[in-house]
Design an enzyme around this catalytic site. Sequence first.
Site, PDB file in Angstrom:
ATOM      1  N   ALA A 127     141.493  49.146  74.721  1.00  8.51           N
ATOM      2  CA  ALA A 127     140.096  49.504  74.442  1.00  8.51           C
ATOM      3  C   ALA A 127     139.318  49.518  75.745  1.00  8.51           C
ATOM      4  CB  ALA A 127     139.468  48.506  73.469  1.00  8.51           C
ATOM      5  N   SER A 130     131.768  48.464  77.039  1.00  8.29           N
ATOM      6  CA  SER A 130     130.632  48.699  77.939  1.00  8.29           C
ATOM      7  C   SER A 130     130.763  47.958  79.260  1.00  8.29           C
ATOM      8  CB  SER A 130     129.339  48.266  77.248  1.00  8.29           C
ATOM      9  OG  SER A 130     129.419  46.909  76.834  1.00  8.29           O
ATOM     10  N   ILE A 131     131.426  46.795  79.239  1.00  4.44           N
ATOM     11  CA  ILE A 131     131.491  45.974  80.443  1.00  4.44           C
ATOM     12  C   ILE A 131     132.892  45.935  81.031  1.00  4.44           C
ATOM     13  CG2 ILE A 131     131.315  43.561  81.233  1.00  4.44           C
ATOM     14  CD1 ILE A 131     128.944  43.226  79.416  1.00  4.44           C
ATOM     15  N   VAL A 134     140.419  46.654  78.440  1.00  2.00           N
ATOM     16  CA  VAL A 134     141.448  45.692  78.038  1.00  2.00           C
ATOM     17  C   VAL A 134     142.811  46.380  77.993  1.00  2.00           C
ATOM     18  CG1 VAL A 134     142.204  44.104  76.235  1.00  2.00           C
ATOM     19  CG2 VAL A 134     139.762  44.383  76.674  1.00  2.00           C
ATOM     20  N   ASP A 288     127.016  37.881  69.707  1.00  2.00           N
ATOM     21  CA  ASP A 288     127.291  39.317  69.702  1.00  2.00           C
ATOM     22  C   ASP A 288     128.401  39.668  68.711  1.00  2.00           C
ATOM     23  OD1 ASP A 288     126.968  41.937  70.534  1.00  2.00           O
ATOM     24  OD2 ASP A 288     128.384  41.755  72.189  1.00  2.00           O
TER      25      ASP A 288
END
Length: 948
Positions: A127, A130-131, A134, A288
């Site tokens: 995946a 946004s940051i 992986v 989150d």
Amino acid sequence: MGWGNTLTRRLKVFSMALFIYFDYKAVQKRVKWVSTGKKDAIWTKTHERNARRVLNLMIELEGLWVKLGQYLSTRADVLPEPYINVLKQLQDSLPPRPLEEVRGTIEKELVKPMNELFANFVLDPLATASIAQVHRATLVDGREVVVKVQHDGIKEIILEDLKNAKSLIEWIAWAEPQYDFNPMIDEWCKEAPKELDFNNEAENTRAVSRNLSQKTGESGGVSSAVDVLIPEVIQSTDKLLILQYMDGIRLNDNDSLEAYGVDKKRLVEEITRAYAHQIYIDGFFNGDPHPGNFLVSKEPPHKPILLDFGLTKRISQSMRQALAKMFLSCAEGDHVALLSAFAEMGLKLRVDMPEQAMEIATIFFRQSTTANEAKENIKTLNDQRERNVKALQEKMKLNKKEVQRFNPVDAFPGDAIIFMRVLNLLRGLSASLNVRIVYLDIMRPFAESTMLGNMMHGPTTNSQWIYDSPVNSEVESKLHHLLLELGSDKILGIQVCAYKDGKVIIDTAAGMLGKYDPRPVQPDSLFPVFSVTKGITAGMVHWLVDKGKLMYEETVANIWPNFGSNRKELIKVHHLLNHSSGLHNALGDVMKNDPLLVCDWDEMMHQIAKCTPETEPGSAQIYHYLSFGWLCGGVIEHASGKKFQEVLEEAIVRPLHIDGELYIGIPPGVESRLAALTVDMEELEKLSGFKAGPEVPQELLSNVAQMATGLPVLFNTLNIRRAILPAANGHCSARALARYYAALATGGSVPLPHSGGSKPALGSHVHTPKFPTAPSKKKKGASKKGSNSGHNGQDASLTDKNGYTQIRTGDDDDGSLAAAAAGTGSSMFSDGNKFLDAFIGVGEFSSMVHPNGKFGLGFRRYGYGDGAGGGGNKLTTFGHSGMGGSTGFCDVEHGLAMAVTVNKMSLGGVTRRVVRLVCEELGVPVPDEFSVAGEKGPDMVLNLAPPP
């Protein structure tokens, strides 16, 4: 990030925002001219095209905007369906970063080449978020792992995006004031940068894993550990995180969830339990919880796998308790507890609208809706919002433009914002999986565990069970030992105060404010005292007699013309005070048929004036358990020409300098000091088969058990607490009540100032707190409405944590606390000895009281062990007890004045033990009300218990 890129990103954000804003404004005008059938189609197309615009911009800009899109994509309960369908693409991977960038970051962070670190490294990422990105890999020791690699340069992008988001939110708030999300973005700006430190995320992951794997049932809390999985942390650096690999299904992969037979309802319930545990039990939770941060294990029973603990929030124990209290108050519809919870968490309101506050707060804990019901849910929320805006407009007398600009919230705590964001994300999660979740049922055990946690520790292990204040005497020290002996089994919260010869010898507070409120009882806490209130109301009538406003032998109809009907023409003021008017059951059915009708003062005055007496005035003394208050209240208002509470302040509160600690009907702003009632069910069982004498109305006894269990529920409601019920709705501290009786014991002489060691000082509260106002054009000198307290020193005041003006530091109309210290010699009455006889009903007033009755003029008169006459003993002791155990009285001959307030309603055993101890230690005869074998007054009759 260069200046050019910064400017470009900002221009793109604001250009798109303006474009979408004007698109919606144009459509709003357009749909006014089309048929109802076409409106839905037009709005659907508008949502679709703008959702695509938002998606494309977010993918282009990446960074924070992707995270925002992920959040919005979970809000199927409030956002139009086209936005959900389009933005949920952000829950999948974004375009991957180049392998060279990934390799460079890994080798820089771990200072080793890739081939020495991994036996295998899958080039295609699992995946891209946004940051970070992986990848799956195998370590050289054979362990299967995932490697989370932070994007190069993302820190600068995120920080710049936060600035842009803040500017955008400020612009929206200016253009559409009803959509002010500044508190949310401020908290996000503070928390979001923490996600950029992967060492921090690693430690957070370990901490949450430890917390959720611990059993909590051993401490009396939640029954079992939460059943979720969290990957083990293998290694971390600032920009790199290596975790145990867990094979799972993504939440948006509905086909796989169906194929594996995953119970989606149970899945969301378990995730909700995990978050309830994190919030209420641990005070450390992931802020989150969007769908991308969860997997579902492929092996039965398909446990949730929790991922990504970068944005993890720690909250204090006091905030945990406040959040739990807010939850439970919404679950039980308790407005008092809700406003108290707001005060404890630092949420400040500018307007007193408890019904609307409850409605809004309950939204966060309501049962979730499925995505199929989203449209109807949005309509319901919009309708609710419109109702609240209309109510606010009427309350504040604002026009349409002003109400749009008015923000009813003065301050919103950051911790609460993250908490509410988590609840919204969980709600969106259930909507996206199309399941319905009852949050109140799932989260309640965890909230209760937090609130009841302190109660599991008895007074012997909790050093703060008795409030830390100076010990005034040896007898107070012995009282502390007695309270510890009785313990939390018999005592929830208690205050005891006593004056001897005009000086404070006891001022003790112990226990907690409520079953769901573990905050300590303090000297200034306010307790509901039921019929103790009658003694205060009677004092107001005597004060008006002293001022020449009425006479004891005057007919009530002469003072209150509408009262003189239905055979009440001969009822005199002294009949009301002596419980011999024949109206003992008047309006007794109100509490059975429509309890909330008692909140309508004018209606009660109208109804009591129409009642018919059951016996001839003066022929029998039968306790006026409810009617006493309205009868005396009507006389007070008609004789004085003033409102009831104005007379209360003028006659008692201000002369005795007990501001803020004695009310009959509380004002807004004191909720955080209120004790909540509960019932000792063990003792309640002893009421079955109980019989009393003829002076207690049979109607009162017939439903006493039902009433005793129902009263706490009723009297904990805000409507009742704010109502003027002069027979039953007093709220006071024991030190204020004891000071009142200390004054009455000397015929009204104001005692010396209360003990200087008692904090906060008695009388330091503003009697009628002021709501904080929005920054306005008015200056300090502007006139203020809505207070009968007589204080004009508000500009020199401090505010409490709810923003109300609470502690007086300047002067007032009647003199400051310094004036109280110099005020010895002042008196409530002009002829103290005369009124002492009137209180008890002796001397020239003996003909006004029923022979051998328990009451003088408004007060229960006590003998010493052998009934009202005390077997020939001189009557020098008087006062009034309340159902449940609170009491106030004074012994004129021995110079003792005493008050006990309790919030665990029982049969009076605790109160009698306390009074007996104090009297015996001081060598003062025990009044029959509190002795083992003596005769009891009507309210204490209902407080009977076997002698302890």
